[in-house]
Enzyme design. Structure first.
Site, PDB file in Angstrom:
ATOM      1  N   ASP A  35       0.866  -1.173   0.000  1.00  0.00           N
ATOM      2  CA  ASP A  35       0.000   0.000   0.000  1.00  0.00           C
ATOM      3  C   ASP A  35       0.912   1.234   0.000  1.00  0.00           C
ATOM      4  OD1 ASP A  35      -2.377   1.661   0.517  1.00  0.00           O
ATOM      5  OD2 ASP A  35      -1.562   1.828   2.552  1.00  0.00           O
ATOM      6  N   ASP A  37      -0.134   5.129   0.850  1.00  0.00           N
ATOM      7  CA  ASP A  37      -0.348   6.129   1.898  1.00  0.00           C
ATOM      8  C   ASP A  37      -0.312   5.508   3.289  1.00  0.00           C
ATOM      9  OD1 ASP A  37      -0.702   7.820  -0.214  1.00  0.00           O
ATOM     10  OD2 ASP A  37      -2.876   7.971  -0.015  1.00  0.00           O
TER      11      ASP A  37
END
Length: 289
Positions: A35, A37
């Site tokens: 991922d 952020d």
């Protein structure tokens, strides 16, 4: 909190990093999915993207203020279904009628600085996976055009995000082409990548900071929580998942390096130890609420 039993089965108990290089047959392909952020970077890629979109005339000053407020909320409280959907819809409206090259060009003014914010801890993790021969894949809800450029600039193999549809002239038409790369949609994207590239998901790794990525973490054999929110931390502890607290670079790096070297020296023993550990952990995870 949400139960660890989900998606018609139970959250898999991952093997430890001690078996990172023990990936079964030599032709097995292993990927580490990351991922963006809050996981690779401490902030949100949508903040500099929103500012760049405003400077390029994609959004108004009022729309910029709304976008920044939503991203500030994300930084403080994490992602929510409603806020994520609103950001998605804002991006689709903003790029409608524009060619993909213009959207890609938005990253020119901030991409290098954003890549520099990858935390030292996660740079070390990326390096360990690369050394183990794993493919590095970035998976994010942000626009694919931005995610792909970030992945390449960060030295990863490729990136996939939310992909907007295009009309016959190659301009964005305000619709989605494929799933919204968030929650179940992100897991769907990863399954598609596994089918295309031949990844064995039981051997793959996934990294995230948010419980919203529970579906992604659930479909790989080695889920890892990075600076997890409260719900994800509880889930990781219950499942015996590895937890990486960013900032503890030396501890994480040394443990990972020792684990990789141990597996390289005796992969069979590493696999046996891992299977035994997984068996010990699986029972409490598998019990229904």
């Amino acid at each position: 909190g949400r139960s660890c039993a989900m998606m018609g089965g139970f959250v898999p108990v991952p093997r430890s990093f001690a078996s990172m290089t023990d990936v079964g047959p030599s032709d097995t392909r292993v990927a580490a999915f990351f991922d963006l952020d809050g996981t690779l970077i401490p902030g949100s890629a949508n903040i500099p993207l929103a500012k760049a979109a405003f400077r390029a005339g994609f959004v108004s000053k009022r729309e910029l203020a709304v976008d920044l407020a939503r991203n500030a909320s994300f930084m403080l409280r994490g992602a929510s279904d409603d806020s994520s959907a609103k950001v998605r819809d804002r991006i689709l409206r903003g790029v409608k009628g524009h060619p993909a090259s213009e959207v890609e060009g938005l990253a020119d003014g901030f991409l290098d600085d954003l890549v520099e914010t990858i935390t030292p801890t996660m740079r070390e993790v990326l390096a360990e996976h690369r050394a183990a021969g794993h493919e590095l894949v970035l998976v994010s809800a942000s626009p694919t055009e931005i995610v792909q450029r970030f992945a390449v600039a960060a030295g990863m193999d490729y990136g996939v995000g939310t992909t907007a549809g295009r009309d016959a002239d190659g301009r964005f038409d305000g619709t989605l082409s494929g799933p919204f790369c968030y929650k179940e949609g992100k897991a769907e994207v990863i399954r598609g990548l596994a089918a295309t590239h031949g990844y064995d998901l039981a051997e793959c790794f996934a990294y995230s900071d948010s419980v919203s990525d529970e579906p992604m973490l659930a479909i790989v054999g080695n889920p890892v929580a990075v600076n997890p929110d409260h719900e994800l931390r509880l889930m990781a502890q219950a499942g015996g998942w590895r937890i990486v607290d960013v900032g503890r670079l030396r501890v994480v790096a040394n443990r990972t390096r020792r684990a990789v070297r141990s597996a390289a020296a005796s992969p069979a023993k590493a696999w046996t130890r891992s299977r035994a550990g997984a068996a010990r952990r699986r029972r409490p995870v598998a019990e229904p609420d």
